[in-house]
Structure formats: structure tokens, C-alpha cells
Design an enzyme around this catalytic site. Structure first.
Site, PDB file in Angstrom:
ATOM      1  N   ASN A 355      16.883  20.595 -15.773  1.00 41.55           N
ATOM      2  CA  ASN A 355      15.986  20.854 -16.951  1.00 41.55           C
ATOM      3  C   ASN A 355      16.717  20.794 -18.292  1.00 41.55           C
ATOM      4  OD1 ASN A 355      17.557  23.088 -17.189  1.00 41.55           O
ATOM      5  ND2 ASN A 355      16.587  24.499 -16.534  1.00 41.55           N
ATOM      6  N   ILE A 356      16.050  21.204 -19.346  1.00 36.36           N
ATOM      7  CA  ILE A 356      16.609  20.575 -20.827  1.00 36.36           C
ATOM      8  C   ILE A 356      17.977  21.387 -21.127  1.00 36.36           C
ATOM      9  CG2 ILE A 356      14.114  20.761 -21.707  1.00 36.36           C
ATOM     10  CD1 ILE A 356      14.536  23.236 -23.009  1.00 36.36           C
ATOM     11  N   CYS A 419       6.140  18.501 -13.879  1.00 36.80           N
ATOM     12  CA  CYS A 419       7.481  19.079 -13.789  1.00 36.80           C
ATOM     13  C   CYS A 419       6.944  20.658 -14.061  1.00 36.80           C
ATOM     14  CB  CYS A 419       8.552  18.783 -14.867  1.00 36.80           C
ATOM     15  SG  CYS A 419       7.880  18.476 -16.759  1.00 36.80           S
TER      16      CYS A 419
END
Length: 762
Positions: A355-356, A419
């Protein structure tokens, strides 16, 4: 803006950049920091006429939004040591400004800080006052992308042949899904009423809609957000009907308009041949072959008697870009992934793309390896570069995109990508797979259309991820700092402990009804509030609007940067197949952060329309097209296609073992970044612990109604629910919220190392 500046000019400033020292005059304007260096006197070799010409000073302009970190090091008066400002740019340029007068140095620091992170509104950025030069004004960059024209190019229009899709206007006023585009291509068999009900089952009402239709075999790439499955296994008949319709488009029958599917199957790229041709199977890597075998071996139940494209019924794919455990963990907060008992017409693949927060930390480690480039000419620390995992992440994106492209272009199958919210990893995979499939997107205009469609129109959170308004956390004063210390303030290791702690708190609060209205859930780093429904009207004050636009450092992430990096890898590996050059990608990344143009401002189509950016700002595409010759690849083959000639096929596929550092974007030479590797660095580029494949395989899990393949051995379940509940229990046990808790000392099969799970919530 002028009120943010305490000082506008400082003379006799010493600049360190690239290990060299020079003397400049520092100018601070409302939107730029400018370094002016006096021109060197003409040499005696010049003619008298040339010597009489007054040399022009050299100027370096730095837009304030380009400043990623700034550290001020004051010194006591009378110490004889100059105060300094150390600046790291988002373009990975590092400079140190030494100023003799401490008061002037402090005023310069406060001025830069005020102009960078105290604006309070996007509308105070340079784009809203920038007046482009005449060549740019002649080109209307805002008109390059026309949604209807692009869908018509793909074969979808009201007047054309029905290829199984129509353009829905259910979101024409953005009331249905504020983060989606106004026009939504959906299956012709699905009514807007069905869409309305299906929207309630997808996070932020981001339902499955078309983004790409293959011109040869009519197979599709659709995209969406995660379903609201939750621990109770919620389902939506309308969503299941919508996904089924997306996977049931009719085969192409008009041979006069499109090549035959037979021709398509005989024309894969040389690096990724048709899986049905045994004579070329040796060209597939072990990772790619294993991925395809795992997907094709899944036993699916045929649920329709309709005629389908060859292979479509067998290999239709739902791609969940997240690691398997992350997707399962999201079920604890009412989100999650599809229950494949209700999607028996497809196989689900988990890709394990982080993830980010992981990506942001990875880039921070790259910066750590480069951080001393202002005071030293030495090459970066190669081991630190390898430890960052950046190349692993880029390779994973390319691997995932290649898997999708193989399914669509070679296996003749449909693919749905999501996602969490469907605007970060989904945009990366969707756009990259289309680059592999369609030569049009490898032209300059085509790439512009791709960015406009899959990033801007589909609502990638550019404002949140890029942090245009800066943050005070990116500015620090170090009274006792030593030269060469880390620039980044607020560092706290890899942050995994905090992420897990916050995940547990968020999950527990979710079940507390008394606090439900105040709870927030973060997926892909973006906070979701139960009060965020478009139907709920809130009063907006000036302060609340400023807070809404303010940069949240933990929501920033180099998502678009990674997409451009992956595109660079393809350009480097296939230098004749792209019309644009490397500098085009590098300047595009620069103008993402420069805020000189309005293209990337705000988070979605609706926000840009409300802000009237097309009327009030210039388009970045005008900049590129007015300088087209500068950004055209001299090696481009002109887009010539011949599926029977090696090197001219429609499809291209990345060579995963050739992933390299994009040295130019990091302001380093190729030898510094891509020199010979060694044992110390190779170990960080090895096998993924959660991979099903070998090497750098991105595939971490496969699931159908009857089969679950995870990090452990494959298991067949006669009762699909039993297998799924077991997997869910294993994953949820790691969250420690009292559901399916493992006994003390046991480990989840999906987490054999016993490490804390990295989940989607912050």
C-alpha cells in the site's frame, strides 16, 4: 503571497550543490526561489566584439511546491559560522544555502516555509496566475482528451456496432459517485437501476466499469473499488450480475473492422509468447509460466450457455492488487474482497502489491541513500538503494500488468482490477497493462489520453498523494544538527508498529455502535468517514475548507511516480516502440509537483470542474505539445505493426530481470545507480516471502469457488465456505479482535514469520 515573505533578496549566499560551491544572490518571489549567479567574465580567447557583449547571469528557479524537505541550522551571533538552509527537492535535487547573517537566514527560512506550506488553498498556487508563452496558448491542451471520442475509438458509441457496452449517464452530475467520471461505460445488458443498487456494495460507489476494450478479441479490462463484504459475508446480487455481464461481452464478429482472433493469437511479443504455442514456451520466465499454470489450472464452473471468446469462460480474472492478508483484514471493518462462491464464473488473483505507506517509506529510503549529494560527489550507497525495495516494487507492478495483459491479449479473457478504493494500485495496473496491449497509448497523444482517462478521470487522489500545499512537518530547525544528518523530520522507522496499533483501534471502534458516527476507516491511506455520503450535506466554513485541502503527510505517496518509473522500464527495454522519450516522462514528473499547470490539481473530475481549472489555468499538455520535438523519441519506429515480424508485434511484455534504476530522475549518472551488483545488494532483490512463484513473482494467492491457493500448499475444498472461513480466521486472528483468535504461540499459515501484518488501515 507577498505577505508570506519576510525577505525578498539576500546577497552573497554560498550554495553547495553536487559537491561544488558557488556564490549567488537569493531572490524570493511569491511563487519561486531564484538563485542568480553572476556570469563568468569572457575569456581572452574571445574576439573583441564578443567580449564587449555583456554576459548573462545564470539563474536557477525552484518552485516552492518542489520543496520536499527544508532544514534550517542557525548559528550563534559572532560565532563566525554561517547559518544554513538545506533543501531537498521533489526532483531529487539537493542544495545547501549558507548565509552569513543569521537573521537574514532565519527570515529566508520563514519566508520559504510560509510560501510553501502556509497558503491555505490550492487556488493560491502558481497555476492560477501563470501566463503561458504564445506557443503554448496556440494549443488547447484541455481538448486533447475527449471521453466520448476515446470510447468511440475503442468501438463504443450509441450509433456504432453494439459490442456489448453502452455509455451510462447515471453519474452525469457526479451525484452517484463523486470520485468517478461523468460518463461510465457499462455492459449493455445492465440498466441504470441495477447500477444504482450495485453501487451500494462497492466502496465509495466505485462500481465495476470499463476502461479498455481489446480491438481484436473484444475482451475487456474493467476497474472498481473493493466490495463491502465484511465479516458476515455480505453479498449483492446486482454486483454479481454486473461483474458477470462485464465478463460476458460477445465475441467480435465484424471482421471488416478488426483483425481476426486467430491472427491475434499468432502474434504475441517475442518476450512473452502465446501460451498455446509450445515452440516458444521456453521464452517465458519461470515466474510467468508458474503464474499462468496456477491461473489456468483453476477449475471453474460454467454458468452460461452463451457463446464466448475462446478462453474467456475459463480464465476470466478478478485481480485484487493487495496482499492476501491485507484484503482479509479489511473484512474486519466491513470491507474486504469478493466471496468467490458468488462469482463462480471467475478466478481471483491476489497480487501482493504493497500500500501507499510502504511505497512512501521505500522512496524515503532511496532519499536516504542519495541525501548527501549536495555536499559530496561520491556515488550513493548501493546497499541502501537495494534495501529500499524500490526496484522490487517497480518489478511487481510490471509483473502484475504483464499478467493482466497476458490474460486479455493472449488468453482472450476478461479482467476486473481493484485494490481498496480503486484509485492507486488499480490505476497503476490498469494503465500499465494498456501500455502493453495497445500501441496507441505508446504515442504522445495516446499516452496523454491514457493519463487523462485512467488517472485523472477515474479519480486518482493527486492532491492527497502529492501534497501540493506542503506541510510544516517537512520543515525543521536543528540547533545542534551536524552536517550530513538526515533531512527528513518526523522519521519513525518503518512505521509498521504504529500501523498495526492504529489498525486494531480502528477495527475495534468499528464494532462500537455508540461511536460509529465518528469512526473513520482508511483504505489505501485515504480516510473514509461514515458521514462522507454524497447525500449528507455539511456546512463548509473557510477553516474547514482549509483543513480539507491541507496536506496530510501520511496520505502522500509516490504512486504516479511509480507508474512513470515502470513506463520508463518499458521505454528502456523497447526503445523503438514509444513515440515519447525519457525526458518526456521526467518532465511530466516534474510538472506533477511544480503546480505551474492546472492538470494535476485536485483529486477528481468533479473537483476540477467545480474549481473551473480549464478556464482559470493552463494545461500541461500544451507545454509538451508546443515543444514536441524535444520530447519525441528519435528511435521510434513510427508505430508500424506486423504481428508476424519480431519486434513489431502489437503486444509488448517487460523483461522482469532487466528492471533498473531510472538514474536520470534521481539526478545521478547510470554508473552510480546501475553499476555492477554484488552479494550484499543481490540478497535484497531475491524471492518474495509471500510469492507463489519464483524470483520476483507478484502473485500471492489464487481463489475460486472451489480452490484456494495461498502461501502454503494448495488445498481443494468441497465446501467453499469452509475454506474461505478458515482463511479468514487465519488472517483475522492476527488482528487480535477476538474473532478466530489463534491460540498462544501459533502462527497463521499466511504469516509464517510471525511478523506484524501490514494492513490497509492507518
Amino acid at each position: 503571497m507577498a505577505d508570506k515573505l519576510r525577505v525578498t533578496k539576500v546577497e552573497q549566499v554560498q550554495v553547495l550543490a553536487g559537491g561544488e560551491v558557488s556564490l549567488v544572490t537569493l531572490h524570493l518571489t511569491p511563487h519561486h526561489l531564484i538563485l542568480v549567479r553572476a556570469a563568468a567574465p569572457p575569456s581572452s580567447q574571445h574576439s573583441p566584439k564578443k567580449a564587449s557583449t555583456k554576459p548573462r547571469p545564470q539563474e536557477s528557479w525552484i518552485a516552492y511546491p518542489m520543496i520536499a524537505f527544508c532544514t534550517f541550522r542557525p548559528t550563534p551571533h559572532g560565532s563566525g559560522i554561517w547559518s544554513s538552509l538545506r533543501i531537498r527537492g521533489r526532483d531529487f535535487k539537493f542544495i545547501t544555502l549558507n548565509i552569513e547573517d543569521d537573521k537574514k537566514a532565519r527570515d529566508a527560512y520563514e519566508s520559504i516555509k510560509g510560501a510553501t506550506c502556509k497558503l491555505g488553498s490550492i487556488e493560491k498556487l502558481h497555476a492560477f496566475v501563470y501566463d503561458p508563452p504564445p506557443p503554448e496558448k496556440k494549443i488547447s491542451g484541455w481538448e486533447i482528451y475527449d471521453a466520448k471520442a476515446e470510447w468511440k475509438r475503442q468501438g463504443i458509441s450509441d450509433k456504432g456496432l453494439d459490442r456489448g457496452w453502452r455509455i451510462s449517464k447515471i453519474n452525469i452530475d457526479y451525484a452517484f459517485s463523486p470520485t468517478y467520471p461523468a460518463l461510465l461505460p457499462v455492459p449493455s445488458s445492465i440498466s441504470d437501476n441495477t447500477l444504482n443498487y450495485a453501487g451500494r456494495y462497492r466502496s465509495r460507489v466505485r462500481i465495476p466499469v470499463l476502461t479498455y476494450l481489446h480491438p481484436v478479441n473484444n475482451c475487456s479490462i474493467t476497474r472498481s473499488s473493493q466490495p463491502l463484504a465484511g465479516l458476515r459475508g455480505n453479498r449483492s446480487i446486482q454486483d454479481e450480475k454486473l461483474v458477470s455481464a462485464c465478463f460476458s461481452a460477445p465475441a467480435q464478429t465484424d471482421d471488416s473492422d478488426y483483425p481476426s482472433s486467430t491472427q491475434s493469437r499468432a502474434s504475441p511479443s517475442s518476450s512473452q509468447p502465446d501460451l498455446g504455442l509450445s515452440s516458444t514456451e521456453g521464452e517465458l520466465s519461470e515466474t510467468e509460466r508458474l503464474e499462468d499454470e496456477l491461473l489456468s489450472s483453476s477449475t471453474l464452473e460454467i454458468v452460461s450457455d452463451k457463446q464466448h471468446v475462446y478462453g474467456a469462460q475459463q480464465h476470466n480474472l478478478i485481480v485484487d492488487a493487495r496482499p492476501t492478508v491485507n484484503a482479509l483484514a479489511m473484512q474486519a471493518v466491513g470491507l474486504g474482497s469478493e466471496n468467490m462462491d458468488h462469482y463462480k464464473f471467475a478466478t481471483k488473483a491476489y497480487l501482493g502489491i504493497d500500500n501507499i505507506h510502504v511505497m512512501r517509506d521505500s522512496l524515503a529510503k532511496v532519499v536516504e541513500a542519495l541525501k548527501d549529494s549536495d555536499i559530496s560527489k561520491l556515488p550513493p550507497n548501493r546497499e541502501l538503494l537495494a534495501k529500499s525495495g524500490w526496484l522490487k516494487h517497480i518489478t511487481g507492478l510490471l509483473d502484475g500488468a504483464a499478467l493482466i495483459a497476458r490474460q486479455v491479449g493472449i488468453q482472450h479473457s476478461h479482467v476486473l482490477i481493484h485494490c481498496s478504493d480503486g484509485w492507486d494500485r488499480t490505476s497503476q495496473l490498469s494503465a500499465l497493462s494498456q501500455l502493453l496491449l495497445d500501441p496507441y497509448y505508446r504515442t504522445i497523444e495516446g499516452f496523454i489520453v491514457l493519463v487523462e482517462k485512467d488517472w485523472l478521470a477515474f479519480g486518482h487522489m493527486f492532491q492527497h498523494r502529492s501534497g501540493f500545499l506542503g506541510s510544516e512537518k517537512w520543515f525543521s530547525v536543528q540547533n545542534d544538527a551536524l552536517a550530513g544528518s538526515a533531512i527528513q523530520p518526523g522519521g519513525n522507522g518503518d512505521g509498521r508498529g504504529d500501523a498495526i496499533e492504529n489498525a486494531l483501534l480502528s477495527a475495534k471502534r468499528f464494532f462500537n455502535k455508540s461511536n460509529q458516527s465518528q469512526d473513520t476507516i482508511e483504505s489505501d491511506g485515504e480516510t473514509f468517514s461514515f458521514e462522507d455520503s454524497p447525500k449528507v450535506k455539511k456546512s463548509v466554513t473557510k477553516d474547514s475548507q482549509a483543513d480539507k485541502e491541507a496536506t496530510k503527510p501520511k496520505e502522500t505517496s509516490p504512486v504516479f511516480h511509480q507508474f512513470l518509473d515502470a513506463t520508463y522500464q518499458l521505454l528502456y527495454q523497447f526503445p523503438t516502440r514509444f513515440e515519447f522519450n525519457e525526458r518526456f516522462l521526467r518532465r511530466l514528473l516534474y510538472h506533477l509537483y511544480s503546480c505551474q499547470y492546472g492538470t494535476f490539481l485536485y483529486n477528481n473530475e468533479k473537483s476540477r470542474l467545480d474549481a473551473r481549472v480549464q478556464e482559470r489555468t493552463a494545461s500541461v499538455w500544451s507545454y509538451f505539445l508546443s515543444r514536441r520535438s524535444e520530447f519525441t523519441n528519435k528511435e521510434w519506429d513510427g508505430g508500424e505493426l506486423d504481428d508476424h515480424v519480431k519486434g513489431k508485434e502489437r503486444l509488448i511484455f517487460p523483461r522482469l530481470d532487466k528492471t533498473r534504476w531510472w538514474s536520470e530522475v534521481f539526478n545521478r549518472n547510470d554508473a552510480d545507480m546501475n553499476g555492477p551488483t554484488n552479494t550484499a545488494t543481490d540478497k535484497y532483490l531475491g524471492l518474495r516471502e509471500d510469492s507463489l512463484g519464483v524470483g520476483h513473482g507478484v502473485l500471492t494467492g489464487i481463489e475460486t469457488a472451489k480452490t484456494i491457493v495461498g502461501a502454503g500448499p494448495t488445498r481443494q475444498d468441497s465446501n467453499g465456505n469452509a475454506g474461505r472461513i478458515a482463511s479468514l480466521r487465519d488472517g483475522i486472528a492476527g488482528l487480535g479482535i477476538g474473532i478466530g483468535r489463534a491460540s498462544p504461540g501459533t502462527k497463521s499459515p499466511n504469516n509464517p514469520t510471525g511478523e506484524a501484518m501490514e494492513v490497509e488501515m492507518q
